[in-house]
Design a protein around this motif. Structure first.
Motif, PDB file in Angstrom:
ATOM      1  N   VAL A  75       0.841  -1.200   0.000  1.00 23.22           N
ATOM      2  CA  VAL A  75       0.000   0.000   0.000  1.00 23.22           C
ATOM      3  C   VAL A  75       0.875   1.249   0.000  1.00 23.22           C
ATOM      4  N   GLU A  76       1.941   1.231   0.794  1.00 25.95           N
ATOM      5  CA  GLU A  76       2.852   2.376   0.824  1.00 25.95           C
ATOM      6  C   GLU A  76       3.470   2.609  -0.551  1.00 25.95           C
ATOM      7  N   GLU A  77       3.917   1.540  -1.191  1.00 26.03           N
ATOM      8  CA  GLU A  77       4.502   1.664  -2.531  1.00 26.03           C
ATOM      9  C   GLU A  77       3.489   2.246  -3.510  1.00 26.03           C
ATOM     10  N   LEU A  78       2.254   1.760  -3.435  1.00 24.79           N
ATOM     11  CA  LEU A  78       1.212   2.261  -4.324  1.00 24.79           C
ATOM     12  C   LEU A  78       0.954   3.742  -4.081  1.00 24.79           C
ATOM     13  N   LEU A  79       0.867   4.136  -2.815  1.00 28.00           N
ATOM     14  CA  LEU A  79       0.628   5.541  -2.488  1.00 28.00           C
ATOM     15  C   LEU A  79       1.775   6.425  -2.966  1.00 28.00           C
ATOM     16  N   LEU A  80       3.006   5.974  -2.751  1.00 24.67           N
ATOM     17  CA  LEU A  80       4.156   6.766  -3.187  1.00 24.67           C
ATOM     18  C   LEU A  80       4.203   6.880  -4.709  1.00 24.67           C
ATOM     19  N   ARG A  81       3.879   5.792  -5.388  1.00 27.98           N
ATOM     20  CA  ARG A  81       3.862   5.821  -6.853  1.00 27.98           C
ATOM     21  C   ARG A  81       2.779   6.772  -7.353  1.00 27.98           C
ATOM     22  N   MET A  82       1.602   6.725  -6.707  1.00 21.46           N
ATOM     23  CA  MET A  82       0.515   7.623  -7.099  1.00 21.46           C
ATOM     24  C   MET A  82       0.901   9.081  -6.853  1.00 21.46           C
ATOM     25  N   ALA A  83       1.605   9.347  -5.761  1.00 19.88           N
ATOM     26  CA  ALA A  83       2.017  10.715  -5.453  1.00 19.88           C
ATOM     27  C   ALA A  83       3.049  11.210  -6.465  1.00 19.88           C
ATOM     28  N   LYS A  84       3.969  10.339  -6.849  1.00 18.84           N
ATOM     29  CA  LYS A  84       5.005  10.740  -7.807  1.00 18.84           C
ATOM     30  C   LYS A  84       4.431  11.022  -9.187  1.00 18.84           C
ATOM     31  N   THR A  85       3.365  10.306  -9.552  1.00 19.72           N
ATOM     32  CA  THR A  85       2.762  10.522 -10.864  1.00 19.72           C
ATOM     33  C   THR A  85       1.697  11.610 -10.842  1.00 19.72           C
ATOM     34  N   GLY A  86       1.426  12.184  -9.669  1.00 17.13           N
ATOM     35  CA  GLY A  86       0.479  13.286  -9.575  1.00 17.13           C
ATOM     36  C   GLY A  86      -0.974  12.858  -9.493  1.00 17.13           C
ATOM     37  N   GLN A  87      -1.236  11.616  -9.153  1.00 19.47           N
ATOM     38  CA  GLN A  87      -2.610  11.134  -9.062  1.00 19.47           C
ATOM     39  C   GLN A  87      -3.270  11.518  -7.739  1.00 19.47           C
ATOM     40  N   ILE A  88      -2.476  11.962  -6.775  1.00 21.27           N
ATOM     41  CA  ILE A  88      -3.011  12.363  -5.474  1.00 21.27           C
ATOM     42  C   ILE A  88      -2.958  13.882  -5.398  1.00 21.27           C
ATOM     43  N   SER A  89      -4.133  14.491  -5.232  1.00 21.06           N
ATOM     44  CA  SER A  89      -4.193  15.949  -5.174  1.00 21.06           C
ATOM     45  C   SER A  89      -4.469  16.466  -3.764  1.00 21.06           C
ATOM     46  N   HIS A  90      -4.794  15.565  -2.846  1.00 18.11           N
ATOM     47  CA  HIS A  90      -5.092  15.950  -1.466  1.00 18.11           C
ATOM     48  C   HIS A  90      -4.610  14.842  -0.538  1.00 18.11           C
ATOM     49  N   LYS A  91      -4.645  15.119   0.763  1.00 17.20           N
ATOM     50  CA  LYS A  91      -4.243  14.096   1.722  1.00 17.20           C
ATOM     51  C   LYS A  91      -5.292  12.991   1.753  1.00 17.20           C
ATOM     52  N   ILE A  92      -4.816  11.759   1.811  1.00 23.22           N
ATOM     53  CA  ILE A  92      -5.697  10.598   1.830  1.00 23.22           C
ATOM     54  C   ILE A  92      -6.261  10.437   3.240  1.00 23.22           C
ATOM     55  N   SER A  93      -7.586  10.335   3.330  1.00 23.39           N
ATOM     56  CA  SER A  93      -8.236  10.154   4.630  1.00 23.39           C
ATOM     57  C   SER A  93      -8.331   8.661   4.944  1.00 23.39           C
ATOM     58  N   GLU A  94      -8.747   8.360   6.152  1.00 27.30           N
ATOM     59  CA  GLU A  94      -8.862   6.962   6.573  1.00 27.30           C
ATOM     60  C   GLU A  94      -9.887   6.187   5.738  1.00 27.30           C
ATOM     61  N   PRO A  95     -11.082   6.741   5.467  1.00 24.18           N
ATOM     62  CA  PRO A  95     -12.025   5.992   4.610  1.00 24.18           C
ATOM     63  C   PRO A  95     -11.472   5.728   3.205  1.00 24.18           C
ATOM     64  N   GLU A  96     -10.722   6.675   2.659  1.00 23.43           N
ATOM     65  CA  GLU A  96     -10.127   6.463   1.338  1.00 23.43           C
ATOM     66  C   GLU A  96      -9.062   5.373   1.399  1.00 23.43           C
TER      67      GLU A  96
END
Length: 131
Positions: A75-96
């Motif tokens: 999950v950490e790898e996926l989140l970091l990859r998404m952040a590097k590619t610009g797919q995350i525009s806000h902080k991820i909440s617990e439900p997300e």
């Protein structure tokens, strides 16, 4: 509070990078340099995750890491990859984060699903029909 914590993390990261960068000949010296390099990478990883995840989501991910370290790392790898590619525009909440975990869990269960097939031979033996 978050700005102070961020400043402390940045200072610690700069300190670790300075220690690591000032002694490039120590990289090949042995396991202690590998350990230092791993610490620097872990510190950078945690710093990025703190920027991506809200506090409750980070806590949940830490609890998951206690039980299923491999899943938490995925999950950490996926989140970091998404952040590097610009797919995350806000902080991820617990439900997300929970939704993301459910998606990953579904994919893993589909891959690990085993199917048992029983092939029964049909015996067409006429001796069974003795009257």
């Amino acid at each position: 509070m978050d700005e102070e914590l961020q400043a402390i993390r940045q200072a610690r990261l700069a300190q670790l990078q300075a220690e690591h960068g000032s002694a490039p000949s120590n990289i090949a010296s042995g396991p202690s340099s590998n350990q230092q390099q791993q610490e620097v990478q872990d510190e950078m990883r945690q710093n990025l995750l703190s920027q991506i995840l809200e506090h409750p989501a980070r806590d949940r991910l830490r609890r998951i890491a206690l039980v299923r370290k491999d899943r938490a790392e995925a999950v950490e790898e996926l989140l970091l990859r998404m952040a590097k590619t610009g797919q995350i525009s806000h902080k991820i909440s617990e439900p997300e984060l929970i939704e993301l975990l459910e998606k990953i869990s579904g994919e893993v269960s589909k891959r690990n699903e085993t199917k048992i097939v029983i092939n029964r031979r049909v015996q067409d033996d006429e001796d069974d029909w003795d009257l």
